[in-house]
Design an enzyme around this catalytic site. Structure first.
Site: not given
Ligand code: COA
Length: 384
Positions: A230, A269, A320
């Site tokens: 995460h 994802h 990210d």
């Protein structure tokens, strides 16, 4: 023993709740028809281009974009949240230098919940102010602990900065940050602010569905965000990118990792199938900062990793991946990457906490039992 019957309708089991609709929300859409991200109806592209993080936080928490007066008042409110009480400072001073900043934030929010607990009888307007003030509080707590644990320095955490990005960079650099740096961080905070029923938000909703105070779901969410699958992925992505000296080395190294079935952080994802819409926005900022810094090597390494991942796995970078580079070019220590995600996501978590409270139903799903069949109890002296 007789088998117990359940009156609840059984739905097919889905590992990790993938594809399961676990509730409703008016806050955000993620990957509707496979692409796209909206906060309360506004596209992430528009918000990242025209808005500021403070407007976005207000939008998420209060449900609408602020007008000029509301925005100015909101910024003043956020500035009052910069202060740390002596009790909080003394707790932060006990936390060792070796602690991870995510654990520091989890502890700081938990401590604030003891020292300045939520007074639910004051109503939701009060709780929304408290939620907003928690964002600058987290920045101040982080930088206070960082300076104290590293150099025994008790810094003044009150800055004149009117934005959260400015407040963070000012405390980190010890001076007024450059406008471009401030805006790059501001955009990254906008992109990180909200993402529907992701793991940490869902943890927050489960927690508050038992009718807790406001701080408990925030602490649960910070704990949930810290793992590398995460929020922790931005730190791990930087460690990946920075281990290669040039694009050619990255290509060889990456193919080797993929052959060895290594999970590549910052890719893939659960919901998006073709692209993370936040990624091109943050990638552009990484490109811009690399050019201004005249230091394009890591950006080129990252682009080669992206290319190999697409060729080999048909996987795209998530937010990210290039966020890690933006933070690197801003001179932010890697250990602060995920805590910055916390600062921003408090706005989304808070919106979900208030939404859950407004129409609460205890979140309590079922489990498929895979343990032993019913059997007789064995007395302690008869066990082998
Ligand atoms: C985000 C993530 C947890 C989604 O996981 P998921 O929906 O459960 O998808 P799965 O783990 O089932 O992946 C499906 C396939 O793609 C592969 N895959 C997914 N992400 C991958 C990655 N980052 N690197 C390499 N392979 C990956 C899996 O190994 C799996 O392959 P298989 O079918 O041959 O076993 C996953 O993509 C991941 O771990 N990414 C890296 C961590 C990360 O960047 N997290 C931040 C998310 S915003």
């Amino acid at each position: 023993m007789k088998a117990q019957t359940s009156e609840t309708t059984q739905v097919p089991l889905s590992a990790g709740l993938a594809g399961v609709t676990a509730g409703s929300t008016a806050i955000c859409t993620v990957g509707k028809e496979g692409v796209g991200l909206t906060y309360r109806g506004y596209s992430i592209e528009d918000l990242a281009q025209h808005s500021t993080f403070e407007e976005v936080a207000y939008l998420l928490i209060y449900g609408q974009l602020p007008n000029t007066t509301q925005l100015n008042e909101y910024k003043e409110l956020l500035q009052t949240g910069q202060a740390l009480s002596p009790a909080i400072c003394s707790i932060l001073e006990q936390i060792p230098k070796t602690a991870h900043p995510m654990d520091v934030l989890r502890t700081a929010c938990s401590a604030l919940g003891c020292i300045e607990p939520e007074n639910i009888s004051l109503g939701s307007a009060y709780s929304k102010k408290m939620a907003s003030r928690l964002m600058p509080f987290c920045i101040s707590a982080l930088l206070y602990w960082y300076n104290f644990s590293g150099q025994q320095k008790k810094i003044n955490v009150n800055t004149q900065e009117k934005t959260l990005a400015g407040h963070f960079l000012h405390l980190l650099q010890g001076k007024t940050p450059e406008p471009e740096q401030r805006r790059a961080l501001d955009v990254s905070l906008i992109l990180y602010a909200e993402h529907e029923f992701n793991a940490s938000t869902f943890a927050a909703r489960v927690c508050v569905s038992t009718e807790t105070d406001f701080y408990s779901p925030i602490v649960a969410a910070i704990a949930t965000l810290s793992g590398p699958l995460h929020g922790g992925a931005n730190e791990a992505a930087y460690q990946l990118i920075s281990q290669f000296k040039d694009p050619a080395a990255a290509e060889i190294g990456l193919r080797e990792k993929l052959n060895n079935k290594v999970l590549i952080m910052g890719f893939g994802h659960r919901v998006y199938k073709h692209e993370d819409p936040r990624s091109p926005i943050i990638k552009e900022w990484a490109r811009k900062l690399s050019l201004h810094k005249k230091d394009e090597t890591l950006f080129k390494v990252a682009e080669r990793i992206e290319q190999v991942m697409m060729e080999e796995k048909h996987l795209f970078p998530n937010l990210d991946f290039y966020s890690a580079l933006v933070y690197h070019y801003l001179g932010i220590p890697t250990i602060f990457f995920t805590p910055l995600f916390v600062v921003s996501r408090i706005s989304g978590w808070s919106a979900h906490i208030f939404e859950q409270r407004a129409n609460n139903k205890l979140i309590r799903p079922l489990a498929e039992y895979t343990g032993p069949a019913s059997r007789n109890y064995v007395a302690l002296d008869k066990r082998t």
